[in-house]
Design a protein around this motif. Structure first.
Motif, short mmCIF file in Angstrom:
data_model
loop_
_atom_site.label_atom_id
_atom_site.label_comp_id
_atom_site.label_asym_id
_atom_site.label_seq_id
_atom_site.Cartn_x
_atom_site.Cartn_y
_atom_site.Cartn_z
N ALA A 33 0.85 -1.19 0.00
CA ALA A 33 0.00 0.00 0.00
C ALA A 33 0.89 1.24 0.00
CB ALA A 33 -0.92 -0.01 1.21
N GLY A 34 0.72 2.09 -0.99
CA GLY A 34 1.55 3.29 -1.14
C GLY A 34 2.87 3.04 -1.85
N GLY A 35 3.14 1.78 -2.22
CA GLY A 35 4.38 1.43 -2.91
C GLY A 35 5.40 0.93 -1.92
N PRO A 36 6.44 0.35 -2.36
CA PRO A 36 6.86 0.14 -3.73
C PRO A 36 6.13 -1.03 -4.39
CG PRO A 36 8.50 -0.78 -2.27
CD PRO A 36 7.45 -0.12 -1.40
N VAL A 37 6.43 -1.21 -5.68
CA VAL A 37 5.86 -2.29 -6.47
C VAL A 37 7.00 -3.23 -6.85
CG1 VAL A 37 4.71 -2.86 -8.64
CG2 VAL A 37 4.01 -0.84 -7.37
N TYR A 38 6.73 -4.54 -6.78
CA TYR A 38 7.73 -5.54 -7.13
C TYR A 38 7.21 -6.41 -8.26
CZ TYR A 38 9.69 -4.21 -2.64
OH TYR A 38 10.19 -3.50 -1.59
N ILE A 39 8.08 -6.66 -9.23
CA ILE A 39 7.80 -7.63 -10.29
C ILE A 39 8.79 -8.76 -10.08
CG2 ILE A 39 7.77 -8.09 -12.77
CD1 ILE A 39 7.09 -5.12 -13.20
N ASN A 40 8.27 -9.96 -9.83
CA ASN A 40 9.09 -11.14 -9.54
C ASN A 40 10.12 -10.86 -8.44
OD1 ASN A 40 7.68 -12.60 -11.41
ND2 ASN A 40 9.12 -12.23 -13.05
N GLY A 41 9.70 -10.15 -7.40
CA GLY A 41 10.54 -9.91 -6.24
C GLY A 41 11.53 -8.78 -6.36
N LYS A 42 11.58 -8.12 -7.52
CA LYS A 42 12.50 -7.00 -7.70
C LYS A 42 11.71 -5.71 -7.86
CE LYS A 42 16.16 -9.75 -9.64
NZ LYS A 42 17.10 -9.97 -10.71
N GLU A 43 12.18 -4.66 -7.19
CA GLU A 43 11.46 -3.39 -7.22
C GLU A 43 11.37 -2.86 -8.65
OE1 GLU A 43 11.25 0.92 -4.97
OE2 GLU A 43 12.56 -0.66 -4.18
N ALA A 44 10.17 -2.44 -9.02
CA ALA A 44 9.90 -1.93 -10.37
C ALA A 44 9.69 -0.42 -10.32
CB ALA A 44 8.63 -2.61 -10.92
N LYS A 45 9.78 0.20 -11.48
CA LYS A 45 9.50 1.63 -11.59
C LYS A 45 7.99 1.79 -11.75
CE LYS A 45 13.91 3.00 -13.48
NZ LYS A 45 14.62 3.72 -14.52
N LEU A 46 7.40 2.64 -10.94
CA LEU A 46 5.95 2.85 -10.96
C LEU A 46 5.66 4.25 -11.48
CD1 LEU A 46 3.10 1.84 -10.20
CD2 LEU A 46 3.46 2.91 -7.97
N LYS A 47 4.73 4.33 -12.42
CA LYS A 47 4.29 5.62 -12.93
C LYS A 47 2.78 5.71 -12.75
CE LYS A 47 4.59 8.82 -16.74
NZ LYS A 47 5.10 9.11 -18.06
N LYS A 48 2.34 6.80 -12.14
CA LYS A 48 0.92 7.02 -11.92
C LYS A 48 0.41 7.96 -13.00
CE LYS A 48 -2.31 8.94 -8.55
NZ LYS A 48 -2.44 9.50 -7.20
N TYR A 49 -0.58 7.50 -13.76
CA TYR A 49 -1.20 8.34 -14.78
C TYR A 49 -2.44 9.04 -14.23
CZ TYR A 49 1.93 6.23 -18.18
OH TYR A 49 3.05 5.84 -18.86
N SER A 50 -3.14 8.35 -13.34
CA SER A 50 -4.31 8.92 -12.68
C SER A 50 -4.55 8.10 -11.41
CB SER A 50 -5.55 8.86 -13.59
OG SER A 50 -6.02 7.53 -13.71
N ASP A 51 -5.57 8.46 -10.63
CA ASP A 51 -5.89 7.68 -9.44
C ASP A 51 -6.37 6.27 -9.80
OD1 ASP A 51 -5.21 9.73 -7.73
OD2 ASP A 51 -7.27 10.46 -7.52
N ASP A 52 -6.73 6.08 -11.08
CA ASP A 52 -7.27 4.80 -11.52
C ASP A 52 -6.37 4.04 -12.49
OD1 ASP A 52 -9.56 5.27 -10.01
OD2 ASP A 52 -10.58 6.27 -11.65
N PHE A 53 -5.17 4.56 -12.77
CA PHE A 53 -4.31 3.86 -13.72
C PHE A 53 -2.83 4.06 -13.40
CE2 PHE A 53 -1.97 3.23 -17.69
CZ PHE A 53 -2.41 1.96 -18.02
N TYR A 54 -2.11 2.94 -13.30
CA TYR A 54 -0.68 2.94 -13.01
C TYR A 54 0.02 2.02 -14.02
CZ TYR A 54 -2.40 4.31 -8.37
OH TYR A 54 -3.02 4.94 -7.34
N GLU A 55 1.29 2.23 -14.16
CA GLU A 55 2.10 1.35 -14.99
C GLU A 55 3.38 1.03 -14.23
OE1 GLU A 55 1.81 1.59 -19.55
OE2 GLU A 55 3.76 2.48 -19.01
N ALA A 56 3.71 -0.26 -14.12
CA ALA A 56 4.93 -0.69 -13.44
C ALA A 56 5.83 -1.37 -14.47
CB ALA A 56 4.60 -1.66 -12.32
N LYS A 57 7.11 -1.02 -14.47
CA LYS A 57 8.05 -1.59 -15.43
C LYS A 57 9.26 -2.15 -14.70
CE LYS A 57 6.92 1.37 -19.32
NZ LYS A 57 7.43 2.22 -20.39
N GLY A 58 9.69 -3.33 -15.14
CA GLY A 58 10.89 -3.94 -14.58
C GLY A 58 11.12 -5.32 -15.15
N GLY A 59 12.38 -5.69 -15.31
CA GLY A 59 12.71 -7.04 -15.79
C GLY A 59 12.15 -7.37 -17.15
N GLY A 60 12.02 -6.38 -18.02
CA GLY A 60 11.49 -6.63 -19.37
C GLY A 60 9.99 -6.80 -19.42
#
Length: 172
Positions: free
Chosen positions: A38-65
């Protein structure tokens, strides 16, 4: 110049910290797992990902391809993924955990400590609790626990030695 750099750095950190994502646990085809505190961070397969908030209803997390798109529809969240291997829809981890029986191998110190913490907070015997998910990361071990009669699971965070940092109900 240095003052400008410090100001810009502070604004960048404040901007990325404002992405108030809820606690989420999803599993995607291709052995891709998403865990968000809650409030971050975000993990993809156990590794911290980069999180981008576009709106209160949409996020994008990137990491590990992998790119995970997280969208809120009413009170539910929909998660989809895109990677070099393809794209698809992810499922809540609780649904995936119920579909496949949990491995009842020897529990980790973190898992045992979290079970005791949730049992203490709920007044439920440890033997009646069901571990839905254990996610190990550099930040600690996240354990999701099902309590009989509760409409949502409990979430617990511990270090690997079993020192519980917190246990909380994920429902309202």
């Amino acid at each position: 110049m240095r003052k400008t750099f410090i100001t810009l750095t502070a604004l960048f950190v404040a901007g990325s910290a404002s992405a108030a994502i809820p606690q989420l646990n999803y599993q995607c085809p291709g052995q891709i797992e998403l865990h968000a505190d809650a409030g971050g961070p975000v993990y993809i397969n156990g590794k911290e990902a980069k999180l981008k908030k576009y709106s209160d209803d949409f996020y994008e997390a990137k990491g590990g391809g992998v790119t995970l798109s997280i969208s809120k529809t009413g009170t539910q969240y929909d998660v989809s993924y895109t990677s070099k291997q393809g794209s698809g829809v992810c499922q809540p981890a609780q649904a995936a955990a119920k579909a496949a029986p949990a491995n009842k191998a020897k529990a980790s110190a973190a898992e045992s400590a979290c079970l005791k913490a949730v049992a203490s907070k709920t007044g439920t015997a440890v033997s009646k609790l069901n571990v839905l998910e254990v996610l190990d990361s550099e930040a600690g071990v996240g354990v999701t626990i099902e309590v009989p009669g509760a409409q949502a699971p409990w979430s617990c965070l511990s270090d690997k030695q079993g020192h519980v940092q917190g246990a909380a109900y994920t429902g309202s």
